[in-house]
Design an enzyme around this catalytic site. Sequence first.
Site, PDB file in Angstrom:
ATOM      1  N   CYS B 428      -1.808  -3.592   0.309  1.00 40.55           N
ATOM      2  CA  CYS B 428      -0.932  -2.404   0.294  1.00 40.55           C
ATOM      3  C   CYS B 428      -0.169  -2.352   1.536  1.00 40.55           C
ATOM      4  O   CYS B 428       1.007  -2.245   1.272  1.00 40.55           O
ATOM      5  CB  CYS B 428      -1.640  -1.341   0.214  1.00 40.55           C
ATOM      6  SG  CYS B 428      -3.029  -0.909   1.255  1.00 40.55           S
ATOM      7  N   HIS B 475      -5.257   3.619   1.691  1.00 36.83           N
ATOM      8  CA  HIS B 475      -3.921   3.087   1.013  1.00 36.83           C
ATOM      9  C   HIS B 475      -2.825   3.046   1.999  1.00 36.83           C
ATOM     10  O   HIS B 475      -2.761   3.998   2.860  1.00 36.83           O
ATOM     11  CB  HIS B 475      -3.732   3.434  -0.535  1.00 36.83           C
ATOM     12  CG  HIS B 475      -2.765   2.927  -1.334  1.00 36.83           C
ATOM     13  ND1 HIS B 475      -2.919   1.509  -1.505  1.00 36.83           N
ATOM     14  CD2 HIS B 475      -1.922   3.409  -2.024  1.00 36.83           C
ATOM     15  CE1 HIS B 475      -1.953   1.203  -2.306  1.00 36.83           C
ATOM     16  NE2 HIS B 475      -1.166   2.278  -2.792  1.00 36.83           N
ATOM     17  N   ASP B 491       5.400   3.190  -4.866  1.00 35.84           N
ATOM     18  CA  ASP B 491       4.135   2.440  -4.194  1.00 35.84           C
ATOM     19  C   ASP B 491       4.417   0.856  -4.644  1.00 35.84           C
ATOM     20  O   ASP B 491       4.195   0.466  -5.950  1.00 35.84           O
ATOM     21  CB  ASP B 491       3.112   3.004  -4.699  1.00 35.84           C
ATOM     22  CG  ASP B 491       1.874   2.285  -4.178  1.00 35.84           C
ATOM     23  OD1 ASP B 491       1.917   1.435  -3.599  1.00 35.84           O
ATOM     24  OD2 ASP B 491       0.715   2.695  -4.701  1.00 35.84           O
TER      25      ASP B 491
END
Lengths: 362, 696
Positions: B428, B475, B491
């Site tokens: 991430c 995250h 995202d």
Amino acid sequence: MTLLQSYWNKWLNKRIPAASQHHLNHHNIFIFPAKFGLLFLSLCVLLFLLGTNYQNNLMLLLCYFLLAIFLVNLLASYINFARIDLQIGKCHEVFVGDNLQIPLWLNANIDNNNRAKSATKGLLHFKFQTNQHKSTKKTKFRHDQQSTEVDADALTNPIYLSQKCHQRGKLTLSRVTVQSFYPLGLYRCWTHLAFIHEITVFPKPLPCEIQLHINDNNSAKKSGGIANEQAGHDDFSHLKAYQVGEPLNHVAWKQLAKGRGMVSKQFSSISNQIGWLKLSTDYKNKALSPSIVLDTELDNLALDKIALDKELGELCYQVIELSRTQRTFGLDLGPQCIAPNSGAGHRLACLLALANFTEASP
Amino acid sequence: MFIRLQQKLKNQGTPQSSKNIALLLLAAILVCVSFSLFASILIWILLLVACAAVIRGAIYYNYYRHLPSIRTLNLLAVLSILGLIYSALSDGLLFGMVNLLILACALKLMQMRSQKDVYQLVISLFFLIGCGFIFNQSIGFSLFYALMCMALLLSLACYHAPSNTMHKQLKTVSILSLQALPIGLLMFLVLPQLSPLWHTPKSKGAQTGLSEQITPGDIATLSQSSELAFRATFEDTPPIARRRYWRAIVMEDFDGKTWKVHAYRHKLREFQLKTKQQFKPKLTGPFFDYEVIAEPTNQPWLFALDIAVPADTQSRRNIMQSSDFLLFNRQPVVSKYQYAVRSYPEALANQALTVTDKQINLRLPETGNNRTREWVSNLRAKFQDNNKFVEAVLSHFIDNPFVYTLRPDVMLVDPVDRFLFDNQAGFCSHYASALAYALRLGGIPARIVTGYQGGELVENNGKSPYLSIYQYDAHAWVETWSDNAGWQRIDPTALVSPDRIEFGLQQAMLEEGSFLADSPFSLARLANIVWLNNIRLFLADIDYNWSRWVLGFNSQKQRDLFKSILGKLTPERLSILGVGIVFTIGMLLSLFFLPHWLQNRLGTTQHLYIKALHAFAKAGTQRANWQGPTAFSQHINEHYSHKVSDPFSQLTQLYLRLTYQKKQSTGTSVLSIKQCHRLMRGHLARLKTELLKSKA
């Protein structure tokens, strides 16, 4: 201060009257947080502050739990203390200067089956209540010494409390303070118990020569009347049927061997004559050792007292000695006379008279 | 001097001397408690504690006879305090205080001679246990500390009744505790929960969880941890997994490698703390409420979904809103911390962008990552429209074979270049970093947000559902600004690995097998074994309820509790409740007291006989001191009619038999003890009625 004390004593006498047996209950138990209990409370306060400031519930929970422990302990220590049952026992005869051992029976009535369930537990502290009017440091220390610690779980009845006897006459037994901190030391349970007792402190026996004043019917000369007792002066006079209780060495064994039954020899001697023990009237002037006389700090009254005590001590010794040899004698103390007699009862009567003797004020 | 000496001698002679097991117990407790605080205690102090315990043990078991002299101990105390000042000064007040407390306890243990010392040590230990709750609040530790409390009470009991057996002492103490527990609980539930009275020093522990900067690669270490991060309880159904973006930290300062929280935001927050000024975001759109129980992180950051505001008074007092729409606590979170928040999922789009915000979110390092610069300028030339440009950048992630992995290669030089064009594998933070960098190059304000995504949903029947969020749910994603749509969440990970977002890290890493690879026996890793998973969930559930109901009990919940009892909170009803509580406590106490009154101290046999004697005493015949039972029975025979004397003589016989006969013979006799007692009762009743009749 003394006024307060006298009120306090009065109140105590009313609240906890003297008895030979005390069963502790809410009438005679005092209970208050001990020093440690107060410390414990302040711990609770501290924990509360800390718990609130840190918003920490577990700390608060701990605080409340300890507080509850404190509360529950009040009952627990009261219940434990209320199980005490104290009874005063019989004492030996005691003389001035002796350490009197006063026996107290703790929970003597409870049989062993019940003991585990309903007996007091933990350490008990016994102490004579301090006479506060002379509570200088020295006396305080002495009283501290007298505190007796008893472990109720490993108990051997009776509990002996020792008290030094300083004065002849009827013993003034101060109240016995019993205290306990069981179970956790948070509370101090205590009580001041007064016991009814028949303890008289006899004068201290002072070894001396035995002086029996023989009262003949026509006693002309005084000094001749003094019979000095010496060993071996006893003469055999006659035989008599043996009575149970007579010393065995008086039994005429030869007669027994001849089959004439148990007979005992009777002796007649000077000692068999009835004599009087007398308190000399001029004791004030005699028999004081020079060292005491020279001690100028003592005033006349005190000197008289010392002299009287010495005289009584000597009489006491003579009474004991004469009784030991089973002689018949009377006691003449001036205002009080005890008719000649012998035996344990007579001995006791004489000793009591000596103990309680007070000179009529001139 | 002499007196003291005497007293000392006396103390050694008493049962409460150094041979008492209580002192050994105290030593053991001190050792246990101080080792439970291992992390925040200096090692040399622990050694000192161990020394003290060894000294006590040696004295108890007679290996050694003499306590260290007072002078030695005083010297030791001075030296250790100097040492403590030297080593603890930098670590804050709380740390120093706890260390000092333990040090004092250890020294006290060494020199313990008198009753006073014992009491002081006990009090200090209780206080130490209280302090232990600052550091450890889990169920395990709470049970441990409860045990220690019991041991302390036990040692007190042993101290005051030295020759009682351990078994009996345990019984006494547990009875006391059981009696105290309901009262304590009641007080806890009822006594008002106050707000902090003054500012308290907090411990400075190692910071855990998210950090304030990421060099792509950091969150991978977090993803190897299965520790709990926080839990959230929802009143209704929680949002679906794809929407669960827990914002924690916003990073806006990029130097080509590392993203950091911008210094401007730091300053702003400090200013807010000083002036107690709240930043107020515009709150629009639908909202939902939930409660979060955060695990200690030693950082001020809190977790919330989207834009959130504190929802109850207590949270409002402690929680601040920062200008980047984050929640932070006034003080670092050092123990489990519960707060209520309200989230506005659509509000993010409606916030304003200040000039400074824009500047910060466009700032870039002058050089580096040249390929990316080139690529972006090309793209920008192609797509003038911002939205189209963003789409084009994102399509780069879709069109190329990007891989989501927890084991990316190390990229030291020009990391964005190497990630976007060479390796094309990362997790991430790589994706977020690359995207934010690219957008900034294209003139679009963008920043990285770190926090947690997803969480394990637990739904029990009849209870509100809750989410457990673990460290491996950490995250990072991107927020960009567009002039017409406001702040938007993008995202990039979701494009590459939709499983990560929908089902969590474990599912996403199924093929690679790198989920919690470092801790192969972690229960979370073994979640596919059903019964193990059940155990894990059960433990988690207990822990959740513990945190929620015990640790999280506050004035709000207290008020709810009162409401559920009383219906409505009026002063009259509250006062009735207060009286009721006091009454309940009184009842409880008297309940504990009752057995004492009911207890038959003398045993039944004696008791019945004495009752008969009392009956006669009332009728006017007192038993004289010298009269034995038989003699008195005869006396009664002579003075009363046979109607009275018959039952009494029988009663006396039974009494004599039960009291004086040997045990063996009563065992073989016809009547058992119980039957005898019944007979005695019968005789007693007859006796009483006859006496009454004769009186009448």
